[in-house]
Design an enzyme around this catalytic site. Sequence first.
Site, PDB file in Angstrom:
ATOM      1  N   TYR A 135       9.855  35.844  83.278  1.00 24.25           N
ATOM      2  CA  TYR A 135      10.065  35.376  81.909  1.00 24.25           C
ATOM      3  C   TYR A 135       9.039  34.618  81.127  1.00 24.25           C
ATOM      4  O   TYR A 135       8.365  33.988  81.826  1.00 24.25           O
ATOM      5  CB  TYR A 135      11.303  34.451  81.831  1.00 24.25           C
ATOM      6  CG  TYR A 135      12.518  34.998  82.315  1.00 24.25           C
ATOM      7  CD1 TYR A 135      13.520  35.465  81.356  1.00 24.25           C
ATOM      8  CD2 TYR A 135      13.176  35.150  83.448  1.00 24.25           C
ATOM      9  CE1 TYR A 135      14.824  36.329  81.599  1.00 24.25           C
ATOM     10  CE2 TYR A 135      14.476  35.622  84.117  1.00 24.25           C
ATOM     11  CZ  TYR A 135      15.291  36.484  82.859  1.00 24.25           C
ATOM     12  OH  TYR A 135      16.373  36.919  82.994  1.00 24.25           O
ATOM     13  N   ASP A 158      21.087  37.695  77.546  1.00 23.95           N
ATOM     14  CA  ASP A 158      22.287  37.484  76.722  1.00 23.95           C
ATOM     15  C   ASP A 158      21.897  37.488  75.229  1.00 23.95           C
ATOM     16  O   ASP A 158      20.553  38.186  74.916  1.00 23.95           O
ATOM     17  CB  ASP A 158      22.414  36.082  76.821  1.00 23.95           C
ATOM     18  CG  ASP A 158      23.155  35.471  78.187  1.00 23.95           C
ATOM     19  OD1 ASP A 158      24.185  35.971  78.712  1.00 23.95           O
ATOM     20  OD2 ASP A 158      22.607  34.724  78.895  1.00 23.95           O
TER      21      ASP A 158
END
Length: 490
Positions: free
Chosen positions: A210, A120
């Site tokens: 991540y 995002d």
Amino acid sequence: MDYEGWTKEALIKRLRGLEQAKAATTLEPQATDTQQRKKRRATEFDFGRFPQRKVALKFSYFGWPYHGLARQGDALGSEDKRQIESQYPTVEGELFRALAHCKLIDSEATCGYSRCGRTDRGVSGFGQVAALYVRSSGKYIDNEDDIDDEGEVTQSAQNGNRRVRLPPNMCELPYVSMLNKNLPPEIRVLAWAPVAEDFDARFSCRSRFYRYFFSEAGLDINAMRDAAARYKGTHDFRNFCRLDPAKQISNFERTVLHVDITPVPPTVPVVGNGSHAEGRWWQLELRGTAFLWHQVRCMMAVLFMVGQHLETPDIVDRLMDAQTLTGKPEYEMACDTPLVLADCTFDEKDVSWIYVRDGLRDYGNMTVLDRAVLREWGQLSTRAVMAGALLQTLRTTQVPPMTGASNDGLATNGEATIRWADCRERLMATELPGGAFSLLGGGMVKHVRRYVPLLERKRAEPVDVRNKAWLERKGARKNKRRHVASDDES
């Protein structure tokens, strides 16, 4: 023409006029020829002359200048989409511009593009992967004699089922350097790999890794580790994500393969004083098969609450009990800037990354990459040092001491002034009227009058209720459009 009767001034004027006319006729055709050559180069490139091959690209990007990874539709083929992309630039928008400029793709619609993980706005990627068909330096096989040449022979629908002889990898087009010359400095292609026709960057991925970077200031790392360990395994993460009813998701079970909170390695050059908590940096390491929308940022937000002792580590277990907690409590996600998609893992038989063309011992690409990233680090670290210097000036500023019955914890021994750093430390250790604050990462802090425990907050409606409501609204809109259409026909 008879010039014998002309005056000197008239002759000079005539000569100057002839010289100007000659200069104009000499320069004008050259400019026109140059423009025509450029126009021919732009219009005469025939993609049909060149075969295509499917490749995977590994690339990195800093997310803060962009409105996310995903492009705003086909910006190459639509003027409307192109205008949207110019107002809200995306990483893929820049990538496709570079691909088109290098004549590696003819269009977005025909290149068979797939991405590994969608990030995002503000989120970065150090190991993002995309797969697509690009132009190759290989050639079509028009006669049987070409089959004996060096290189792999393939045949695919992308090339009209014509046989193609692909070159050895070290003789292929230098995709990495070609693209990096046409990409902004925040986006770098790191490597490429030849892949099979059925390879898909999303569905062929085995795991995604991540990292979330944060400072130790104000946090209990051990409590955060206790809470983070509870994420491991297969759980229902509906209370750790943002729901999009348009997708009608009903399965919120996701598998976390590895989770840990570790110090940022000492080999990473960090600006800050490690003797203070603000200068000690940590990272959440999270590996899973797939993630929900905003899942990592929601997970990190809960860890920050635990680290501040606003919640206990068992809040993770209670939030994952979807049978009891049917609606997600309202809470703000962690900041996007410190989050990075660090790596995407594939089977070794599917992807073998090429960073350097081994046969040519070409290390120029790695040198250029290193120099570009070092320049970016230098610019950002310079800003960090300057902000740190200003912070140091503030912390050493002398301020009047706070005294009084209501502020006994801040009373001093009669000093006329006190350093703001000392005053701030006492303020942080003393409960004062004016509210509490929640750390959100990336330097973001949310101030509230009173902290409300998660389980006491207002909750969203259950997922099935929200999905059903969206379908009903969609059905109502369809029915309305049908009535309007029937009225127009009558």
